[in-house]
Design a protein around this motif. Structure first.
Motif, PDB file in Angstrom:
ATOM      1  N   TYR B 195       0.852  -1.193   0.000  1.00  9.95           N
ATOM      2  CA  TYR B 195       0.000   0.000   0.000  1.00  9.95           C
ATOM      3  C   TYR B 195       0.880   1.233   0.000  1.00  9.95           C
ATOM      4  O   TYR B 195       1.893   1.275   0.693  1.00  9.95           O
ATOM      5  CB  TYR B 195      -0.900   0.026   1.237  1.00  9.95           C
ATOM      6  N   ILE B 196       0.504   2.232  -0.786  1.00 14.31           N
ATOM      7  CA  ILE B 196       1.249   3.490  -0.737  1.00 14.31           C
ATOM      8  C   ILE B 196       0.585   4.386   0.309  1.00 14.31           C
ATOM      9  O   ILE B 196      -0.578   4.186   0.662  1.00 14.31           O
ATOM     10  CB  ILE B 196       1.315   4.176  -2.123  1.00 14.31           C
ATOM     11  N   PRO B 197       1.352   5.349   0.833  1.00 15.32           N
ATOM     12  CA  PRO B 197       0.792   6.195   1.907  1.00 15.32           C
ATOM     13  C   PRO B 197      -0.307   7.146   1.425  1.00 15.32           C
ATOM     14  O   PRO B 197      -0.941   7.803   2.237  1.00 15.32           O
ATOM     15  CB  PRO B 197       2.007   6.990   2.408  1.00 15.32           C
ATOM     16  N   HIS B 198      -0.520   7.211   0.115  1.00 16.70           N
ATOM     17  CA  HIS B 198      -1.538   8.099  -0.427  1.00 16.70           C
ATOM     18  C   HIS B 198      -2.893   7.416  -0.562  1.00 16.70           C
ATOM     19  O   HIS B 198      -2.961   6.216  -0.806  1.00 16.70           O
ATOM     20  CB  HIS B 198      -1.119   8.599  -1.814  1.00 16.70           C
ATOM     21  N   GLY B 199      -3.940   8.212  -0.416  1.00 14.75           N
ATOM     22  CA  GLY B 199      -5.277   7.788  -0.753  1.00 14.75           C
ATOM     23  C   GLY B 199      -5.785   8.659  -1.889  1.00 14.75           C
ATOM     24  O   GLY B 199      -5.113   9.618  -2.287  1.00 14.75           O
ATOM     25  N   VAL B 315      -1.723  -2.435 -10.070  1.00  8.05           N
ATOM     26  CA  VAL B 315      -0.674  -1.408 -10.076  1.00  8.05           C
ATOM     27  C   VAL B 315      -1.248  -0.101  -9.534  1.00  8.05           C
ATOM     28  O   VAL B 315      -2.463   0.101  -9.557  1.00  8.05           O
ATOM     29  CB  VAL B 315      -0.096  -1.179 -11.496  1.00  8.05           C
ATOM     30  N   VAL B 316      -0.382   0.756  -9.049  1.00  7.50           N
ATOM     31  CA  VAL B 316      -0.855   2.079  -8.660  1.00  7.50           C
ATOM     32  C   VAL B 316      -1.184   2.831  -9.951  1.00  7.50           C
ATOM     33  O   VAL B 316      -0.616   2.544 -11.007  1.00  7.50           O
ATOM     34  CB  VAL B 316       0.160   2.827  -7.763  1.00  7.50           C
ATOM     35  N   PRO B 317      -2.115   3.800  -9.890  1.00  8.40           N
ATOM     36  CA  PRO B 317      -2.670   4.315 -11.155  1.00  8.40           C
ATOM     37  C   PRO B 317      -1.803   5.332 -11.881  1.00  8.40           C
ATOM     38  O   PRO B 317      -2.226   5.865 -12.908  1.00  8.40           O
ATOM     39  CB  PRO B 317      -3.988   4.955 -10.698  1.00  8.40           C
ATOM     40  N   LEU B 365       7.300   0.677 -12.855  1.00  8.59           N
ATOM     41  CA  LEU B 365       7.247   1.991 -13.495  1.00  8.59           C
ATOM     42  C   LEU B 365       6.136   2.838 -12.890  1.00  8.59           C
ATOM     43  O   LEU B 365       6.310   4.031 -12.648  1.00  8.59           O
ATOM     44  CB  LEU B 365       7.028   1.832 -15.009  1.00  8.59           C
ATOM     45  N   ALA B 366       4.998   2.209 -12.623  1.00  2.00           N
ATOM     46  CA  ALA B 366       3.884   2.946 -12.019  1.00  2.00           C
ATOM     47  C   ALA B 366       4.288   3.480 -10.649  1.00  2.00           C
ATOM     48  O   ALA B 366       3.952   4.602 -10.269  1.00  2.00           O
ATOM     49  CB  ALA B 366       2.658   2.048 -11.911  1.00  2.00           C
ATOM     50  N   MET B 367       5.057   2.662  -9.911  1.00  2.00           N
ATOM     51  CA  MET B 367       5.478   3.075  -8.571  1.00  2.00           C
ATOM     52  C   MET B 367       6.498   4.214  -8.648  1.00  2.00           C
ATOM     53  O   MET B 367       6.439   5.159  -7.871  1.00  2.00           O
ATOM     54  CB  MET B 367       6.059   1.859  -7.837  1.00  2.00           C
ATOM     55  N   TYR B 368       7.423   4.149  -9.595  1.00  4.08           N
ATOM     56  CA  TYR B 368       8.378   5.247  -9.755  1.00  4.08           C
ATOM     57  C   TYR B 368       7.653   6.518 -10.180  1.00  4.08           C
ATOM     58  O   TYR B 368       7.938   7.608  -9.706  1.00  4.08           O
ATOM     59  CB  TYR B 368       9.441   4.906 -10.801  1.00  4.08           C
ATOM     60  N   ASN B 369       6.694   6.339 -11.072  1.00  3.22           N
ATOM     61  CA  ASN B 369       5.969   7.481 -11.580  1.00  3.22           C
ATOM     62  C   ASN B 369       5.157   8.159 -10.472  1.00  3.22           C
ATOM     63  O   ASN B 369       4.900   9.359 -10.531  1.00  3.22           O
ATOM     64  CB  ASN B 369       5.034   7.049 -12.704  1.00  3.22           C
ATOM     65  N   TYR B 370       4.768   7.356  -9.497  1.00  4.81           N
ATOM     66  CA  TYR B 370       4.058   7.876  -8.322  1.00  4.81           C
ATOM     67  C   TYR B 370       4.907   8.971  -7.666  1.00  4.81           C
ATOM     68  O   TYR B 370       4.405  10.031  -7.271  1.00  4.81           O
ATOM     69  CB  TYR B 370       3.797   6.706  -7.369  1.00  4.81           C
TER      70      TYR B 370
END
Lengths: 433, 433
Positions: B195-199, B315-317, B365-370
């Motif tokens: 989970y990423i710290p963002h909502g 993936v994260v969006p 890539l999605a995570m880096y782009n985050y």
């Protein structure tokens, strides 16, 4: 349940701590909680290891280092365990042509200990049992439990169900933790399990004429790039050899003759020491075992449940710090209990905050070392680097400390070092075992 | 079950494919398997979205790119879906002072499409239903299943149980996949959920005088370092704004006045466009939603079960490639079915071998782009880099392709590029959305 007065520092506390898992970390944890005066219930799904005949499928011996010893010391167990361990002052590298070269772990006098897993577990269980406020429940299988209420249900060997009300549930039930499964259902629980392509297999090297077949005070290593073998000494003057190899390659060796052929190619000096017949036979006793690295966060759920040891952070064995980190969990938790007056609602989040980064660093280092160990220990460059490291550490003991020495001989929070020197330096410095 | 003749290319096959999950990837997959002539059973735990009133808690619109379009094309759905999408030729960066600067996605004529999730899902379900060898089963909850036998049991809305015998079980049941749970129990299944710290939170920007409140053919971005807002156009001339922010900061905003204060500080140009009253109200409609990144391997279990879409790789969006990668799963699986003559025992391992590295690269890539998106899109250096990238791509279209252009506009295997240029270059080139 009824508890008589006990020998701990406080008899007024009646809070119940349910320790799930009676392995190394569970048994040590029972001592810690008992010493604080909690009513401790240990639940282990297997039979009592002290009555069981053979315990299969786990490594036979382990390397105990400074972190682990510190944790044992706090409950008065260090001397007992150390007295039954065999000091290993150096690695001993076996080259293909049979020459052996020692690489010390640290300065003179620094060493790690080869300890017998089963005996260590038995000693810790018996130590926990000396507290009258501790009860060990074997052959109790966890059926279900609630982090809301602390209610737990176990299935006993006789088929009956047993219910218990816990104030704190401590999951010490290993890499495949049942307790952890409920964490997975919670929102925002980070979790990973990673299998490495290698499996391991254990072989016994018997004594020769009543003496160790190789020099005993060493951790013997045969680094062979894609795979390797190690050997740790036991009190009965045997060595336990562990062969680490990709599963694919295990599958290629299917007959006794192929085993001998394989050993002749890569570990020729080990054949006469293990014995060709024993080698042909024992190689096929058990299938190669898998190794998993487990990371998760947080370690706690509400104010009722916490994970420790492999349940929280199973690591690959190549840094020799899995058990030691698990033991340190108990020590760190105990310190936080002191600081925060045993208030679970404050202690549990603090334990997660403090402990997760350290454990993750150890898991990462173990994984890097998995790559390192198989290759670099073999190279002249590595031997030279070790020599320089240790030399610098001797002349500047407070300034330059090889990372492995640091992890093994100082109880430190590894993360700041880890993040400061960063991954490149970690790769440089990872030299576990 | 009884199947009449169907409109697919073969009616002789009677193998049953059970697609678990009737979302975007499940519905598309049903079309693919139906077209091949399998007896397709789709099981969806929710009601039929085509009859349901409101679907809550999922993003309202999505960016459809070249990979996704290619997958739709194979089953004749590209034109239908594209006709209901809104082309976005550029990002439109909103600075704090209200100035807007476009950053094109690629060369002139290249664009991604804003599509309505619910409509896309409905269209795909209806397309699947046009095949007479397909049955859609809604309100069917998976109770248990076996990868040995392919036997599956579902609980229907009326309380009755339904049993089915599948030759292949296709898990398209999303990031929290029930099908995947049985994989976790198998030996050597690698899995991570992070989970990423963002909502995120969605807000609607209504039309003004019957027209879009901002320029429609853009993906609008308000980059604000630790958080950001984006807006995608809808057919009804609204924009759906999505605010990404750490959960901590969401918790700091608890009253309508604080919402306005917050927007005045960071997104002043959006207040009149969303409307202060609507903003105060809608901000609290739903709690901020979590975002998880899921990776696993292998994607198959024996020759009976395979995972696709978010079940295999949520993936994260922030790379805009989650749905597109899921659609591409169907396309890739279909190609392998051609190559290996629909022999599941060969197709499934090959699908894992081919697909896992590509999906993992997209997840990374999605995570880096985050990290990238929230900061660099804001900087002059980033704008300059974009300019240079696109300029070079125009003059040397076959030699220099910005990574985002590549991921969006070419159906490629991303991994070789990813591993060649490596993480540093990936960080440089990650510019999703």
């Amino acid at each position: 349940m009824d508890y008589s007065t006990n020998d701990s520092k406080s008899t007024s506390k009646k809070k119940v701590v349910a320790v799930v898992g009676g392995g190394l970390v569970g048994a040590l944890n029972a001592c810690y909680f008992a010493k604080r005066g909690f009513q401790v219930e240990v639940f282990e799904s297997r039979e009592d290891i002290r009555q069981a005949k053979i315990v299969k499928g786990r490594s036979i011996n382990l390397a105990l280092s400074h972190r682990g010893r510190q944790a044992l010391k706090q409950v008065g167990m260090e001397d007992t365990i150390v007295s039954k361990g065999i000091p290993m002052h150096s690695r001993m590298i076996h080259s293909l042509n049979g020459t052996q070269s020692p690489i010390p772990y640290g300065k003179k006098g620094q060493y790690i200990l080869s300890v017998d897993r089963a005996n260590l577990n038995k000693e810790l269980l018996s130590a926990a049992e000396t507290y009258s406020n501790t009860k060990l429940n074997f052959a109790h299988k966890l059926l279900n439990w609630s982090t809301e209420t602390g209610a737990m249900t176990f299935l006993r060997a006789d088929g009956a169900k047993e219910e218990i009300q816990a104030d704190l549930i401590v999951g010490c039930d290993g890499a495949f933790s049942a307790i952890r499964k409920q964490f997975l259902r919670q929102s925002r629980f980070n979790f990973s399990q990673t299998y490495i392509p290698h499996g391991y297999l254990e072989l016994t090297m018997p004594p020769i004429n009543g003496e160790f077949a190789m020099k005993p005070n060493y951790l013997h290593i045969w680094p062979r790039n894609t795979f390797m073998m190690i050997a740790l000494p036991n009190l009965d003057k045997t060595f336990t050899c562990t062969l680490f190899m990709p599963f694919d390659e295990f599958e290629n060796v299917t007959t006794g003759d192929q085993v001998i052929e394989f050993f002749q190619k890569y570990f020729p000096d080990a054949i006469p020491l293990i014995g060709a017949d024993a080698l042909k036979r024992d190689y096929f006793c058990l299938p190669a075992q898998a190794m998993v690295s487990v990371k998760c966060s947080p370690y706690h759920l509400s104010d009722k449940c916490v994970l420790m040891g492999d349940a929280a952070h199973a690591v690959v064995p190549f840094y020799g710090q899995g058990m030691n980190a698990g033991f340190e969990d108990c020590l760190v938790f105990n310190e936080i209990m002191d600081q925060l007056n045993e208030d679970f609602s404050a202690v549990l989040p603090e334990y997660t905050r403090v402990r997760v980064p350290d454990d993750h660093a150890i898991a990462d280092l173990a994984m890097y070392n998995y790559v390192e160990m198989r290759s670099h220990v073999n190279s002249k460059w590595f031997l030279f680097r070790k020599y320089v490291d240790n030399f610098l550490h001797i002349i500047m003991p407070r300034t330059i400390i090889p990372l492995y020495t640091m992890a093994s001989f100082f109880v430190i929070h590894l993360t700041p070092i880890y993040s400061t020197f960063n991954m490149i330096l970690s790769l440089y410095y990872c030299e576990g075992f």
